[in-house]
Design an enzyme around this catalytic site. Structure first.
Site, PDB file in Angstrom:
ATOM      1  N   ASP A 112       5.499  -6.999   2.360  1.00  0.00           N
ATOM      2  CA  ASP A 112       4.796  -7.532   1.187  1.00  0.00           C
ATOM      3  C   ASP A 112       5.770  -7.846   0.061  1.00  0.00           C
ATOM      4  O   ASP A 112       6.604  -7.008  -0.301  1.00  0.00           O
ATOM      5  CB  ASP A 112       3.797  -6.482   0.654  1.00  0.00           C
ATOM      6  CG  ASP A 112       2.404  -6.673   1.229  1.00  0.00           C
ATOM      7  OD1 ASP A 112       2.041  -7.817   1.566  1.00  0.00           O
ATOM      8  OD2 ASP A 112       1.689  -5.659   1.349  1.00  0.00           O
ATOM      9  N   SER A 160       0.850  -1.203   0.000  1.00  0.00           N
ATOM     10  CA  SER A 160       0.000   0.000   0.000  1.00  0.00           C
ATOM     11  C   SER A 160       0.885   1.251   0.000  1.00  0.00           C
ATOM     12  O   SER A 160       0.385   2.357  -0.227  1.00  0.00           O
ATOM     13  CB  SER A 160      -0.947   0.001   1.204  1.00  0.00           C
ATOM     14  OG  SER A 160      -0.240  -0.264   2.398  1.00  0.00           O
ATOM     15  N   GLU A 220      -9.011  -9.964   4.031  1.00  0.00           N
ATOM     16  CA  GLU A 220      -9.398  -8.591   3.677  1.00  0.00           C
ATOM     17  C   GLU A 220     -10.781  -8.551   3.040  1.00  0.00           C
ATOM     18  O   GLU A 220     -11.064  -9.271   2.079  1.00  0.00           O
ATOM     19  CB  GLU A 220      -8.347  -7.988   2.720  1.00  0.00           C
ATOM     20  CG  GLU A 220      -8.708  -6.561   2.315  1.00  0.00           C
ATOM     21  CD  GLU A 220      -7.546  -5.776   1.705  1.00  0.00           C
ATOM     22  OE1 GLU A 220      -6.403  -6.278   1.677  1.00  0.00           O
ATOM     23  OE2 GLU A 220      -7.809  -4.637   1.271  1.00  0.00           O
TER      24      GLU A 220
END
Ligand code: KIV
Length: 272
Positions: free
Chosen positions: A91, A53, A190
């Site tokens: 990530d 993100s 999520e």
């Protein structure tokens, strides 16, 4: 003696496992830089995610797809320099594990060696099983990520809730069990229905960390820029903002501009 065993208070994947067994909730937030990571770690968070993100909130891209491995390593090493206690998860960026488990393994190893992070996160289930298996076999702890997986946004078409239909929900539960079998230490869930997230959580022995997945998961994660109210135009139902930094910072900058223009800043005490 290793740095890990010297610091008995550092969060580990084993402690997270015990927290699930005891019913103690796990807190997780994103961080991408030294200063923010220092604040979040110092406040006592269990897990820091150096999320891709960063592509959105740090670089201003519309999706998480453009961020590179070198950029993730840069963010992760900045975070690691600040962190004293939290477990740091990084990530693996898009394109580094979907097609080829050799690339997946070498990318995970680069993250661990060059940033000093403690683990990696990959999005997906059975499609990426080979990559997960090889990374785990190399001794690198892996966090899974199911439900809305933003690296697949062009497949989904929208950021709406996933697994509302029975078939997708059944596949998600199957994938969660597979990730557990492959040796993942935790799974992010999520934007899926709360009932399904609770069912998944009760069906596996590793912790689940939810974002937009209700209160039945073993922990929660948010993007820190959302929690602090730095991002302004992103208001999904699951988001709780704890600060309104966008407005507060705007007001601070406006006060500074006013003081500079009026020659009020710097005053006599603020000069040499
Ligand atoms: O990249 C990220 O910030 C994430 C969280 C939303 C879980 O993957």
């Amino acid at each position: 003696m290793s740095a890990v065993s010297k610091d008995a208070k550092r969060m580990t994947t084993h402690v997270l496992q015990k927290m699930k067994q005891k019913g103690e909730k796990i807190s997780m937030l994103t961080a991408y830089d030294y200063s923010m990571a220092g604040i979040i770690d110092g406040a006592g968070i269990d897990v820091i995610l150096v999320g891709d993100s960063a592509s959105n909130v740090m670089a201003g891209h519309e999706t998480t797809l453009p961020i590179t491995l070198d950029q993730m390593i840069y963010h992760a090493s900045s975070v690691i320099r600040a962190v004293k206690k939290s477990l740091v998860v990084v990530d693996l960026p898009f394109g580094h594990y979907q097609s080829n488990s050799d690339i997946a393994l070498s990318s995970a190893i680069r993250i661990m060696k060059e940033s000093g992070a403690h683990s990696v996160k990959l999005e997906g289930g059975e499609d990426i099983a080979d990559s997960i298996k090889r990374i785990v076999a190399a001794g690198v702890p892996v966090m899974g990520h199911l439900g809305l997986t933003p690296q697949s946004i062009y497949k989904f078409g929208t950021y709406t809730v996933r697994a509302k239909e029975e078939e997708e929900a059944a596949q998600l539960l199957k994938d969660a069990k597979l990730l557990e079998e492959l040796g993942c230490f935790a799974i992010v869930l999520e934007k899926i229905p709360a009932k399904l997230a609770t069912k998944v959580t009760q069906s596996i022995s590793i912790p689940t960390i939810g974002i937009g997945a209700g209160n039945g998961t073993d922990g929660q994660v948010l993007v820190s820029h959302d929690l602090f109210g730095i991002t302004k135009d992103f208001s999904p139902r699951f988001l709780r903002r704890y600060l309104d930094l966008h407005n507060d910072m705007t007001a601070a900058v406006q006060s500074y501009i006013k003081d500079v223009k009026s020659t009020d800043f710097p005053n006599e005490k603020e000069q040499y």
